[in-house]
Motif scaffolding. Structure first.
Motif, PDB file in Angstrom:
ATOM      1  N   LEU A 140      34.692 -43.312  -7.896  1.00 56.03           N
ATOM      2  CA  LEU A 140      35.442 -43.928  -6.802  1.00 56.03           C
ATOM      3  C   LEU A 140      35.421 -42.990  -5.616  1.00 56.03           C
ATOM      4  O   LEU A 140      35.652 -41.786  -5.762  1.00 56.03           O
ATOM      5  CB  LEU A 140      36.903 -44.191  -7.212  1.00 56.03           C
ATOM      6  CG  LEU A 140      37.177 -45.170  -8.351  1.00 56.03           C
ATOM      7  CD1 LEU A 140      38.679 -45.317  -8.547  1.00 56.03           C
ATOM      8  CD2 LEU A 140      36.543 -46.524  -8.078  1.00 56.03           C
ATOM      9  N   SER A 141      35.157 -43.530  -4.423  1.00 55.63           N
ATOM     10  CA  SER A 141      35.153 -42.694  -3.238  1.00 55.63           C
ATOM     11  C   SER A 141      35.650 -43.477  -2.030  1.00 55.63           C
ATOM     12  O   SER A 141      35.466 -44.699  -1.934  1.00 55.63           O
ATOM     13  CB  SER A 141      33.743 -42.146  -2.954  1.00 55.63           C
ATOM     14  OG  SER A 141      32.818 -43.204  -2.768  1.00 55.63           O
ATOM     15  N   ALA A 147      36.278 -39.168  -6.968  1.00 57.34           N
ATOM     16  CA  ALA A 147      36.513 -38.744  -8.350  1.00 57.34           C
ATOM     17  C   ALA A 147      35.531 -39.439  -9.260  1.00 57.34           C
ATOM     18  O   ALA A 147      35.117 -40.572  -9.007  1.00 57.34           O
ATOM     19  CB  ALA A 147      37.949 -39.048  -8.775  1.00 57.34           C
ATOM     20  N   LEU A 148      35.171 -38.763 -10.342  1.00 59.64           N
ATOM     21  CA  LEU A 148      34.192 -39.256 -11.304  1.00 59.64           C
ATOM     22  C   LEU A 148      34.726 -39.085 -12.717  1.00 59.64           C
ATOM     23  O   LEU A 148      35.320 -38.064 -13.044  1.00 59.64           O
ATOM     24  CB  LEU A 148      32.887 -38.477 -11.138  1.00 59.64           C
ATOM     25  CG  LEU A 148      31.753 -38.718 -12.143  1.00 59.64           C
ATOM     26  CD1 LEU A 148      30.398 -38.500 -11.467  1.00 59.64           C
ATOM     27  CD2 LEU A 148      31.860 -37.773 -13.356  1.00 59.64           C
ATOM     28  N   PHE A 149      34.516 -40.100 -13.531  1.00 61.32           N
ATOM     29  CA  PHE A 149      34.717 -40.002 -14.977  1.00 61.32           C
ATOM     30  C   PHE A 149      33.402 -40.310 -15.664  1.00 61.32           C
ATOM     31  O   PHE A 149      32.772 -41.347 -15.395  1.00 61.32           O
ATOM     32  CB  PHE A 149      35.767 -40.993 -15.472  1.00 61.32           C
ATOM     33  CG  PHE A 149      37.198 -40.519 -15.372  1.00 61.32           C
ATOM     34  CD1 PHE A 149      37.513 -39.176 -15.214  1.00 61.32           C
ATOM     35  CD2 PHE A 149      38.243 -41.434 -15.456  1.00 61.32           C
ATOM     36  CE1 PHE A 149      38.829 -38.745 -15.119  1.00 61.32           C
ATOM     37  CE2 PHE A 149      39.561 -41.011 -15.375  1.00 61.32           C
ATOM     38  CZ  PHE A 149      39.856 -39.663 -15.206  1.00 61.32           C
ATOM     39  N   LEU A 150      32.983 -39.430 -16.577  1.00 60.96           N
ATOM     40  CA  LEU A 150      31.837 -39.706 -17.422  1.00 60.96           C
ATOM     41  C   LEU A 150      32.191 -40.812 -18.421  1.00 60.96           C
ATOM     42  O   LEU A 150      33.371 -41.040 -18.723  1.00 60.96           O
ATOM     43  CB  LEU A 150      31.437 -38.443 -18.186  1.00 60.96           C
ATOM     44  CG  LEU A 150      30.913 -37.271 -17.348  1.00 60.96           C
ATOM     45  CD1 LEU A 150      30.806 -36.022 -18.217  1.00 60.96           C
ATOM     46  CD2 LEU A 150      29.574 -37.596 -16.716  1.00 60.96           C
ATOM     47  N   PRO A 151      31.192 -41.507 -18.964  1.00 59.00           N
ATOM     48  CA  PRO A 151      31.484 -42.548 -19.956  1.00 59.00           C
ATOM     49  C   PRO A 151      32.267 -42.034 -21.164  1.00 59.00           C
ATOM     50  O   PRO A 151      33.023 -42.786 -21.781  1.00 59.00           O
ATOM     51  CB  PRO A 151      30.099 -43.042 -20.373  1.00 59.00           C
ATOM     52  CG  PRO A 151      29.217 -42.729 -19.214  1.00 59.00           C
ATOM     53  CD  PRO A 151      29.752 -41.463 -18.632  1.00 59.00           C
ATOM     54  N   ALA A 171      41.318 -38.413  -7.941  1.00 57.85           N
ATOM     55  CA  ALA A 171      40.805 -38.371  -6.566  1.00 57.85           C
ATOM     56  C   ALA A 171      41.872 -37.937  -5.563  1.00 57.85           C
ATOM     57  O   ALA A 171      41.535 -37.600  -4.423  1.00 57.85           O
ATOM     58  CB  ALA A 171      40.260 -39.735  -6.173  1.00 57.85           C
ATOM     59  N   GLY A 172      43.136 -37.940  -5.991  1.00 52.14           N
ATOM     60  CA  GLY A 172      44.208 -37.551  -5.083  1.00 52.14           C
ATOM     61  C   GLY A 172      45.006 -38.711  -4.531  1.00 52.14           C
ATOM     62  O   GLY A 172      45.838 -38.536  -3.640  1.00 52.14           O
ATOM     63  N   ILE A 182      37.360 -48.620  -0.594  1.00 53.56           N
ATOM     64  CA  ILE A 182      36.924 -47.815  -1.733  1.00 53.56           C
ATOM     65  C   ILE A 182      35.532 -48.262  -2.185  1.00 53.56           C
ATOM     66  O   ILE A 182      35.273 -49.453  -2.340  1.00 53.56           O
ATOM     67  CB  ILE A 182      37.919 -47.938  -2.907  1.00 53.56           C
ATOM     68  CG1 ILE A 182      39.205 -47.186  -2.589  1.00 53.56           C
ATOM     69  CG2 ILE A 182      37.304 -47.399  -4.207  1.00 53.56           C
ATOM     70  CD1 ILE A 182      40.242 -47.244  -3.696  1.00 53.56           C
ATOM     71  N   THR A 183      34.662 -47.298  -2.362  1.00 52.60           N
ATOM     72  CA  THR A 183      33.330 -47.571  -2.903  1.00 52.60           C
ATOM     73  C   THR A 183      33.331 -47.291  -4.400  1.00 52.60           C
ATOM     74  O   THR A 183      33.806 -46.243  -4.843  1.00 52.60           O
ATOM     75  CB  THR A 183      32.263 -46.689  -2.215  1.00 52.60           C
ATOM     76  OG1 THR A 183      32.218 -46.996  -0.827  1.00 52.60           O
ATOM     77  CG2 THR A 183      30.887 -46.925  -2.828  1.00 52.60           C
ATOM     78  N   VAL A 184      32.812 -48.250  -5.158  1.00 52.94           N
ATOM     79  CA  VAL A 184      32.733 -48.111  -6.607  1.00 52.94           C
ATOM     80  C   VAL A 184      31.262 -47.980  -7.008  1.00 52.94           C
ATOM     81  O   VAL A 184      30.434 -48.816  -6.655  1.00 52.94           O
ATOM     82  CB  VAL A 184      33.347 -49.332  -7.319  1.00 52.94           C
ATOM     83  CG1 VAL A 184      33.219 -49.181  -8.834  1.00 52.94           C
ATOM     84  CG2 VAL A 184      34.803 -49.527  -6.913  1.00 52.94           C
TER      85      VAL A 184
END
Length: 204
Positions: A140-141, A147-151, A171-172, A182-184
């Motif tokens: 998500l940005s 912020a990133l979550f791995l699978p 991401a805060g 928000i970009t997914v």
């Protein structure tokens, strides 16, 4: 809306085992000599020399000890793995640097990312619905926050609502935040996990 799922990056167990060995050598070299010795590129197949993004996750006794990586690669994969392994062990600011007495209980996991793909999501509800049937990695940005979550995080956060909420907080943003800006992005990984002392990995 486009709900296509990112396809898996194709790395087999033999290739991932080589990357796991590179990570181990990066950690061991730093501890034993302090000399940064990079992999000899001509020893590896061209597939492992192509730029690819990766994360290296370290655990001691099942507890996270370091996890650093990138979604964009600017150097050959073997160098990315080497650099991210060393950084995860000694430069992740959330943890004290790895010590030699932790090695017996250390596991290393290599995650090679597919290229993240933008998913056209109209709302948080649509994202949650999508993730209910697609357990992929998510980025998500918006603006200067990302912020990133791995699978793999799905094991700890199996419910899509919880997964998205925690990712937003990483991401805060607050748990209730959502914006049409928000970009997914979604991605998948090829991954292998093994103990530091044996590096007999479990292939996913």
């Amino acid at each position: 809306m486009d709900m296509s799922v990112t396809s898996y990056q194709k790395f087999n167990k033999g290739e991932l085992t080589q990357l796991l060995d590179i990570a181990r050598e990066a950690i061991r070299g730093h501890l034993s000599t302090g000399v940064i010795k990079t992999p000899q590129l001509d020893l590896y197949h061209k597939k492992l020399l192509a730029p690819s993004a990766c994360f290296v996750t370290l655990e001691v006794n099942g507890q996270l000890q370091g996890c650093l990586g990138s979604t964009v690669a600017y150097s050959p994969l073997v160098l990315e793995v080497h650099n991210k392994a060393r950084a995860s062990a000694y430069e992740d600011r959330r943890f004290m640097p790895l010590t030699e007495d932790q090695l017996d209980d250390l596991t290393i996991e290599i995650s090679v990312l597919s290229e993240p793909q933008i998913v056209d999501i109209e709302s948080e509800e649509a994202l949650i619905e999508f993730l209910s049937s697609h357990k992929v990695g998510v980025i998500l940005s918006n603006g200067n926050k990302q912020a990133l979550f791995l699978p793999q995080v799905w094991k700890q956060l199996p419910k899509p609502q919880q997964f998205v909420r925690q990712l937003k907080q990483k991401a805060g943003w607050n748990a209730a935040y959502w914006s049409p800006n928000i970009t997914v992005k979604t991605f998948t990984v090829s991954r292998l996990k093994g103990k530091y002392n044996t590096i007999k990995g479990k292939y996913f």
